[in-house]
Enzyme design. Structure first.
Site, PDB file in Angstrom:
ATOM      1  N   ASP A  46       1.027  -1.126   0.056  1.00 41.72           N
ATOM      2  CA  ASP A  46       0.073  -0.005   0.059  1.00 41.72           C
ATOM      3  C   ASP A  46       0.930   1.393  -0.068  1.00 41.72           C
ATOM      4  O   ASP A  46       1.833   1.554   1.057  1.00 41.72           O
ATOM      5  CB  ASP A  46      -1.020   0.059   1.345  1.00 41.72           C
ATOM      6  CG  ASP A  46      -1.887   1.215   1.258  1.00 41.72           C
ATOM      7  OD1 ASP A  46      -2.921   0.991   0.570  1.00 41.72           O
ATOM      8  OD2 ASP A  46      -1.463   2.283   1.586  1.00 41.72           O
ATOM      9  N   TYR A  51       3.000   9.926  -0.560  1.00 39.93           N
ATOM     10  CA  TYR A  51       4.460   9.240   0.278  1.00 39.93           C
ATOM     11  C   TYR A  51       5.742   9.346  -0.613  1.00 39.93           C
ATOM     12  O   TYR A  51       6.668   9.349   0.174  1.00 39.93           O
ATOM     13  CB  TYR A  51       4.139   7.768   0.458  1.00 39.93           C
ATOM     14  CG  TYR A  51       2.761   7.416   0.969  1.00 39.93           C
ATOM     15  CD1 TYR A  51       2.103   8.291   1.932  1.00 39.93           C
ATOM     16  CD2 TYR A  51       2.494   6.072   1.334  1.00 39.93           C
ATOM     17  CE1 TYR A  51       0.832   7.992   2.382  1.00 39.93           C
ATOM     18  CE2 TYR A  51       1.227   5.881   1.642  1.00 39.93           C
ATOM     19  CZ  TYR A  51       0.340   6.512   2.273  1.00 39.93           C
ATOM     20  OH  TYR A  51      -0.678   6.184   3.029  1.00 39.93           O
ATOM     21  N   LYS A  76      -2.414   5.980  -4.681  1.00 39.02           N
ATOM     22  CA  LYS A  76      -3.577   6.873  -4.202  1.00 39.02           C
ATOM     23  C   LYS A  76      -3.467   8.193  -4.948  1.00 39.02           C
ATOM     24  O   LYS A  76      -2.255   8.619  -4.948  1.00 39.02           O
ATOM     25  CB  LYS A  76      -3.738   7.267  -2.559  1.00 39.02           C
ATOM     26  CG  LYS A  76      -3.764   5.781  -1.707  1.00 39.02           C
ATOM     27  CD  LYS A  76      -3.864   6.157  -0.345  1.00 39.02           C
ATOM     28  CE  LYS A  76      -3.528   4.722   0.315  1.00 39.02           C
ATOM     29  NZ  LYS A  76      -2.174   4.669   0.683  1.00 39.02           N
ATOM     30  N   HIS A 109      -7.368   9.673  -2.494  1.00 41.65           N
ATOM     31  CA  HIS A 109      -6.753   9.648  -0.887  1.00 41.65           C
ATOM     32  C   HIS A 109      -7.509  10.344   0.245  1.00 41.65           C
ATOM     33  O   HIS A 109      -7.658   9.867   1.277  1.00 41.65           O
ATOM     34  CB  HIS A 109      -5.223  10.247  -1.110  1.00 41.65           C
ATOM     35  CG  HIS A 109      -4.295   9.882   0.105  1.00 41.65           C
ATOM     36  ND1 HIS A 109      -2.915   9.742  -0.135  1.00 41.65           N
ATOM     37  CD2 HIS A 109      -4.655   9.508   1.199  1.00 41.65           C
ATOM     38  CE1 HIS A 109      -2.485   9.073   0.846  1.00 41.65           C
ATOM     39  NE2 HIS A 109      -3.165   9.282   1.708  1.00 41.65           N
ATOM     40  N   ASN A 242       4.512  -9.379  12.296  1.00 41.69           N
ATOM     41  CA  ASN A 242       3.141  -8.741  11.755  1.00 41.69           C
ATOM     42  C   ASN A 242       2.487  -9.657  10.764  1.00 41.69           C
ATOM     43  O   ASN A 242       1.491  -9.712  10.590  1.00 41.69           O
ATOM     44  CB  ASN A 242       3.366  -7.322  11.317  1.00 41.69           C
ATOM     45  CG  ASN A 242       3.712  -6.261  12.207  1.00 41.69           C
ATOM     46  OD1 ASN A 242       3.734  -6.389  13.486  1.00 41.69           O
ATOM     47  ND2 ASN A 242       4.262  -5.032  11.636  1.00 41.69           N
TER      48      ASN A 242
HETATM   49  P1  NAD Z   1       0.926   1.644  11.680  1.00 38.79           P
HETATM   50  O1  NAD Z   1      -0.426   1.564  12.913  1.00 38.79           O
HETATM   51  O2  NAD Z   1       0.933   0.506  10.939  1.00 38.79           O
HETATM   52  O3  NAD Z   1       2.104   1.795  12.886  1.00 38.79           O
HETATM   53  C1  NAD Z   1       3.480   1.968  12.351  1.00 38.79           C
HETATM   54  C2  NAD Z   1       4.318   2.137  13.708  1.00 38.79           C
HETATM   55  O4  NAD Z   1       4.143   1.046  14.289  1.00 38.79           O
HETATM   56  C3  NAD Z   1       5.826   2.282  13.130  1.00 38.79           C
HETATM   57  O5  NAD Z   1       6.342   3.417  14.018  1.00 38.79           O
HETATM   58  C4  NAD Z   1       6.165   1.003  13.328  1.00 38.79           C
HETATM   59  O6  NAD Z   1       7.843   1.198  13.593  1.00 38.79           O
HETATM   60  C5  NAD Z   1       5.375   0.391  14.613  1.00 38.79           C
HETATM   61  N1  NAD Z   1       5.578  -0.948  14.593  1.00 38.79           N
HETATM   62  C6  NAD Z   1       5.123  -1.627  13.530  1.00 38.79           C
HETATM   63  N2  NAD Z   1       4.933  -2.937  13.811  1.00 38.79           N
HETATM   64  C7  NAD Z   1       5.290  -2.961  15.161  1.00 38.79           C
HETATM   65  C8  NAD Z   1       5.583  -4.038  16.020  1.00 38.79           C
HETATM   66  N3  NAD Z   1       5.245  -5.363  15.596  1.00 38.79           N
HETATM   67  N4  NAD Z   1       5.809  -4.058  17.408  1.00 38.79           N
HETATM   68  C9  NAD Z   1       5.959  -2.563  17.852  1.00 38.79           C
HETATM   69  N5  NAD Z   1       5.928  -1.628  16.896  1.00 38.79           N
HETATM   70  C10 NAD Z   1       5.603  -1.748  15.605  1.00 38.79           C
HETATM   71  O7  NAD Z   1       0.680   3.264  10.998  1.00 38.79           O
HETATM   72  P2  NAD Z   1       0.611   3.675   9.733  1.00 38.79           P
HETATM   73  O8  NAD Z   1       2.135   3.353   8.948  1.00 38.79           O
HETATM   74  O9  NAD Z   1       0.402   4.998   9.902  1.00 38.79           O
HETATM   75  O10 NAD Z   1      -0.401   2.967   8.792  1.00 38.79           O
HETATM   76  C11 NAD Z   1      -0.228   1.832   8.124  1.00 38.79           C
HETATM   77  C12 NAD Z   1      -0.272   2.042   6.613  1.00 38.79           C
HETATM   78  O11 NAD Z   1      -1.694   2.591   6.478  1.00 38.79           O
HETATM   79  C13 NAD Z   1       0.623   2.877   6.070  1.00 38.79           C
HETATM   80  O12 NAD Z   1       1.924   2.497   5.836  1.00 38.79           O
HETATM   81  C14 NAD Z   1      -0.246   3.515   4.722  1.00 38.79           C
HETATM   82  O13 NAD Z   1       0.015   2.356   3.809  1.00 38.79           O
HETATM   83  C15 NAD Z   1      -1.503   3.445   5.404  1.00 38.79           C
HETATM   84  N6  NAD Z   1      -2.183   4.856   5.725  1.00 38.79           N
HETATM   85  C16 NAD Z   1      -3.025   5.145   4.930  1.00 38.79           C
HETATM   86  C17 NAD Z   1      -3.544   6.632   5.349  1.00 38.79           C
HETATM   87  C18 NAD Z   1      -4.631   7.254   4.635  1.00 38.79           C
HETATM   88  O14 NAD Z   1      -5.058   8.514   4.622  1.00 38.79           O
HETATM   89  N7  NAD Z   1      -4.965   6.403   3.601  1.00 38.79           N
HETATM   90  C19 NAD Z   1      -3.034   7.348   6.563  1.00 38.79           C
HETATM   91  C20 NAD Z   1      -2.007   6.535   7.292  1.00 38.79           C
HETATM   92  C21 NAD Z   1      -1.595   5.353   6.985  1.00 38.79           C
END
Ligand code: NAD
Length: 279
Positions: A46, A51, A76, A109, A242
């Site tokens: 994704d 980004y 997006k 988006h 994960n």
């Molecule tokens: P997320 O909830 O996936 O959290 C990511 C954070 O958690 C990072 O700092 C990572 O180091 C930490 N993390 C990941 N796995 C972990 C684990 N097993 N243990 C401890 N910490 C861990 O947050 P995100 O990146 O904001 O969201 C995931 C994806 O969603 C994004 O990469 C993107 O593709 C999408 N997204 C979309 C939108 C949108 O507006 N459409 C907005 C935000 C994110």
């Protein structure tokens, strides 16, 4: 290697329920991070024009040697490209940056309700893109029920997905039910609230009892609710962690405990007021 279930979208296209998100992965690190994800077994990436790392995603897909048909790639439409002609150009640009002949899923988006372009115009451009055959499905992100209702009454193609913020502190029961009632798959972004839910005592207690990590418990909760998730990490160990969600199950009590943590707390912007356009 665990098998990731596929979810069928409303046009018959299948999407792997678990993917890898690359928001905030620096462009120079993206190809390596996505290569690692593909090695682990992720087959769904994704990304977004916003980004700035589509090139790295494309590079990793190309160098993996995996059949294009086996990797599901989402991008997006960036804010600022909502006019028809801009949207068509932005789609071409995304494909070019990714180095792909087609996208699996392209999303609007943000709805950006306060800008001077109606998102209905944007969605009609998405319909044109879909009709052009270089995108297997189209959808939206950060749309509320009232945005979707307008799409239903004023446009032809029903979005395949709605990608919204969902995690135990923002469970989105109503909007997820609305999506489901209209054959729209919910994708949960920031599924672990960018880490904020991982030290919640209720989640930690379940993780300890099941001998899993808090992240696995939360991601498993999403999977059992039927949503699509794509957690982000650049650490191989966390990416592996994960990915290991399909050899255990949460009981109904644990599911209810996580859902009961809802406090309507966003980590990201509110789609009803967010009108940001990158400079
Ligand atoms: P997320 O909830 O996936 O959290 C990511 C954070 O958690 C990072 O700092 C990572 O180091 C930490 N993390 C990941 N796995 C972990 C684990 N097993 N243990 C401890 N910490 C861990 O947050 P995100 O990146 O904001 O969201 C995931 C994806 O969603 C994004 O990469 C993107 O593709 C999408 N997204 C979309 C939108 C949108 O507006 N459409 C907005 C935000 C994110």
């Amino acid at each position: 290697m665990a098998t990731v279930p596929a979810i069928r979208l409303n046009n018959g296209v299948e999407i792997p329920q678990l993917g890898f998100g690359v928001y905030q992965v620096p462009p120079e690190d993206t190809a390596d991070a996505v290569s690692t994800a593909l090695e682990i077994g992720y087959r769904h990436i994704d990304t977004a024009e916003m980004y700035g790392n589509e090139k790295g995603v494309g590079e990793a897909v190309a160098r993996s040697g995996i059949d294009r048909g086996e990797v599901f790639v989402t991008s997006k439409l960036n804010n600022g490209f909502h006019r028809r002609d801009d949207a068509l150009r932005a789609f071409d640009q995304s494909l070019g940056d990714l180095g792909l002949e087609y996208l699996d899923l392209f999303l609007v988006h943000w709805p950006l309700p306060g800008i001077d372009v109606d998102y209905i115009e944007t969605w009609k451009a998405m319909e044109e893109i879909y009709a052009g055959g270089r995108c297997r499905a189209i959808g939206v992100s950060n749309f509320q029920a009232h945005h979707l209702r307008r799409l239903f009454s004023e446009t032809q193609v029903r979005p395949a997905v709605n990608q919204i913020e969902v995690h135990p502190y923002l469970t989105q029961e109503e909007l997820r039910a609305f999506d489901a009632d209209h054959e729209i798959v919910t994708e949960a972004w920031s599924p672990i609230a960018q880490g904020k839910v991982l030290d919640d005592p209720a989640i930690v207690a379940i993780a300890e009892r099941l001998d899993r990590t808090p992240a696995q418990v939360v991601l498993r909760w999403h999977v059992q609710r039927g949503d699509v998730v794509f957690p982000k990490s650049v650490s191989r160990q966390r990416m592996q962690e994960n990915f290991e969600l399909f050899d255990f199950e949460l009981g109904t009590g644990d599911m209810a405990t996580l859902t009961g943590l809802d406090r309507g707390e966003r980590t990201g912007p509110d789609p009803d007021t967010f009108n940001y356009i990158p400079g």
